[in-house]
Design an enzyme around this catalytic site. Structure first.
Site, PDB file in Angstrom:
ATOM      1  N   ASP A  12       0.117  30.848  -7.474  1.00  9.69           N
ATOM      2  CA  ASP A  12      -0.418  29.483  -7.418  1.00  9.69           C
ATOM      3  C   ASP A  12       0.016  28.744  -6.153  1.00  9.69           C
ATOM      4  O   ASP A  12       1.099  28.989  -5.629  1.00  9.69           O
ATOM      5  CB  ASP A  12       0.035  28.710  -8.663  1.00  9.69           C
ATOM      6  CG  ASP A  12      -0.905  27.564  -8.975  1.00  9.69           C
ATOM      7  OD1 ASP A  12      -1.925  27.407  -8.276  1.00  9.69           O
ATOM      8  OD2 ASP A  12      -0.618  26.807  -9.917  1.00  9.69           O
ATOM      9  N   GLU A  59     -11.940  31.025 -15.837  1.00 11.06           N
ATOM     10  CA  GLU A  59     -12.231  29.622 -15.463  1.00 11.06           C
ATOM     11  C   GLU A  59     -12.425  29.450 -13.963  1.00 11.06           C
ATOM     12  O   GLU A  59     -13.093  28.519 -13.531  1.00 11.06           O
ATOM     13  CB  GLU A  59     -11.099  28.673 -15.899  1.00 11.06           C
ATOM     14  CG  GLU A  59     -11.053  28.381 -17.376  1.00 11.06           C
ATOM     15  CD  GLU A  59     -10.204  29.381 -18.116  1.00 11.06           C
ATOM     16  OE1 GLU A  59      -9.549  30.218 -17.446  1.00 11.06           O
ATOM     17  OE2 GLU A  59     -10.197  29.343 -19.360  1.00 11.06           O
ATOM     18  N   ASN A  60     -11.834  30.325 -13.169  1.00  8.28           N
ATOM     19  CA  ASN A  60     -11.964  30.185 -11.708  1.00  8.28           C
ATOM     20  C   ASN A  60     -13.419  30.280 -11.242  1.00  8.28           C
ATOM     21  O   ASN A  60     -13.751  29.837 -10.140  1.00  8.28           O
ATOM     22  CB  ASN A  60     -11.115  31.224 -10.959  1.00  8.28           C
ATOM     23  CG  ASN A  60      -9.626  30.942 -10.992  1.00  8.28           C
ATOM     24  OD1 ASN A  60      -8.797  31.856 -10.961  1.00  8.28           O
ATOM     25  ND2 ASN A  60      -9.251  29.675 -11.083  1.00  8.28           N
TER      26      ASN A  60
HETATM   27  C1  FPP Z   1      -4.404  30.026  -7.205  1.00  5.76           C
HETATM   28  O1  FPP Z   1      -4.191  29.092  -6.167  1.00  5.76           O
HETATM   29  C2  FPP Z   1      -4.822  31.312  -6.648  1.00  5.76           C
HETATM   30  C3  FPP Z   1      -6.027  31.920  -6.887  1.00  5.76           C
HETATM   31  C4  FPP Z   1      -7.049  31.345  -7.768  1.00  5.76           C
HETATM   32  C5  FPP Z   1      -6.382  33.204  -6.220  1.00  5.76           C
HETATM   33  C6  FPP Z   1      -5.264  34.188  -5.986  1.00  5.76           C
HETATM   34  C7  FPP Z   1      -5.807  35.447  -5.447  1.00  5.76           C
HETATM   35  C8  FPP Z   1      -5.334  36.107  -4.373  1.00  5.76           C
HETATM   36  C9  FPP Z   1      -4.166  35.638  -3.578  1.00  5.76           C
HETATM   37  C10 FPP Z   1      -6.006  37.390  -3.936  1.00  5.76           C
HETATM   38  C11 FPP Z   1      -5.432  38.554  -4.663  1.00  5.76           C
HETATM   39  C12 FPP Z   1      -6.059  39.780  -4.186  1.00  5.76           C
HETATM   40  C13 FPP Z   1      -5.854  41.010  -4.707  1.00  5.76           C
HETATM   41  C14 FPP Z   1      -6.546  42.144  -4.108  1.00  5.76           C
HETATM   42  C15 FPP Z   1      -4.972  41.272  -5.852  1.00  5.76           C
HETATM   43  P1  FPP Z   1      -4.984  27.717  -6.185  1.00  5.76           P
HETATM   44  O2  FPP Z   1      -6.215  27.858  -5.382  1.00  5.76           O
HETATM   45  O3  FPP Z   1      -5.215  27.303  -7.605  1.00  5.76           O
HETATM   46  O4  FPP Z   1      -3.972  26.776  -5.473  1.00  5.76           O
HETATM   47  P2  FPP Z   1      -3.899  25.199  -5.673  1.00  5.76           P
HETATM   48  O5  FPP Z   1      -3.425  24.973  -7.077  1.00  5.76           O
HETATM   49  O6  FPP Z   1      -2.897  24.790  -4.651  1.00  5.76           O
HETATM   50  O7  FPP Z   1      -5.268  24.640  -5.415  1.00  5.76           O
END
Ligand code: FPP
Length: 234
Positions: A12, A59-60
């Site tokens: 996160d 949900e994403n």
């Molecule tokens: C949450 O941060 C993160 C995600 C929804 C995506 C995480 C995915 C990756 C890092 C890629 C993984 C890839 C592989 C191949 C395993 P957020 O966007 O919710 O952060 P925020 O809360 O600061 O907005």
């Protein structure tokens, strides 16, 4: 030093990491992915046997099309790179989640291919939760169980061990669960497996969570008194 057998990560803070630098949210996911690549190797080299990550929740899909498309592309390319590297490292890659629409077909194909390519690997497991929701996982398992009972394949009563085999992947319980970026929630992540997990909630955004931060998490884990509901013996 006690090493947890199963470590799970809610990745996160990528979006906020990027926004604070005036960059696009997708750039934050790219940085998160880069960090995950080095961190996952480090974690598995420490003797952790199973490493689970929350890459994309059901949900994403509610985020902007631009962000979803960029993430799906990052995951597609990223999983292929992981497969090349982890094949050499003898690590098995598995996926948890609903392997169906709205996941793009090319992503589903790569998931199936990579699982197949790495299925004989035995040094460790990298479990990627993709289009995942923990309540849905429990429901899906329950529905399959009912089906098997109705078809005479399975007899009641269903034990925890049997239930565990009906989940998306049969994994050991989570010992240490880390969610970065100072959010203290599970958000439906591996609800069954997290039953007795130790929670660790660092303030760091995921792209900034490095090897030394994981060492600190391990130190903290070693200080925890895991009694599993029992009373500590002297
Ligand atoms: C949450 O941060 C993160 C995600 C929804 C995506 C995480 C995915 C990756 C890092 C890629 C993984 C890839 C592989 C191949 C395993 P957020 O966007 O919710 O952060 P925020 O809360 O600061 O907005």
């Amino acid at each position: 030093m006690k090493i947890p057998k199963h470590v799970a990560f809610i990745l996160d803070g990528n979006g906020r990491w990027a926004q604070e630098r005036g960059l696009s949210r997708s750039k934050g996911h790219e940085e998160g992915y880069k960090n995950l690549r080095s961190l996952s190797k480090y974690i598995l080299s420490k003797g952790v046997e199973v490493f689970s990550v929350y890459a994309f929740s059901t949900e994403n899909f509610g985020r902007s099309k631009q962000e979803v498309d960029a993430l799906m592309n990052l995951i597609l390319v990223g999983v292929k790179k992981y497969a090349q590297e982890f094949a050499k490292e003898n690590i098995k890659i598995v996926f948890s989640g609903i392997r169906n629409y709205p996941l793009p077909k090319d992503v589903i194909d790569v998931m199936n291919e990579v699982e197949d390519q790495t299925k004989e690997n035995s040094r460790g497991i990298f479990n990627i939760c993709l289009n995942y929701d923990g309540q849905q996982e429990i429901l899906d398992a329950s529905n399959k169980i009912v089906e098997d009972v109705n078809n005479g394949i399975l007899k009641l009563p269903v034990t925890k061990e049997i239930f565990n085999k009906y989940l998306y992947q049969e994994l050991p319980p989570i010992d240490l669960l880390i969610r970065t970026s100072a959010e203290n929630r599970l958000s439906g992540f591996m609800l069954w497996q997290a039953s007795y997990a130790e929670f660790y909630f660092p303030k760091t955004y995921f792209p900034d969570f490095k090897e030394k931060d994981f060492d600190m998490a391990l130190e903290e884990y070693n200080k925890r008194d895991r009694r599993f509901g029992k009373i500590k013996e002297n």
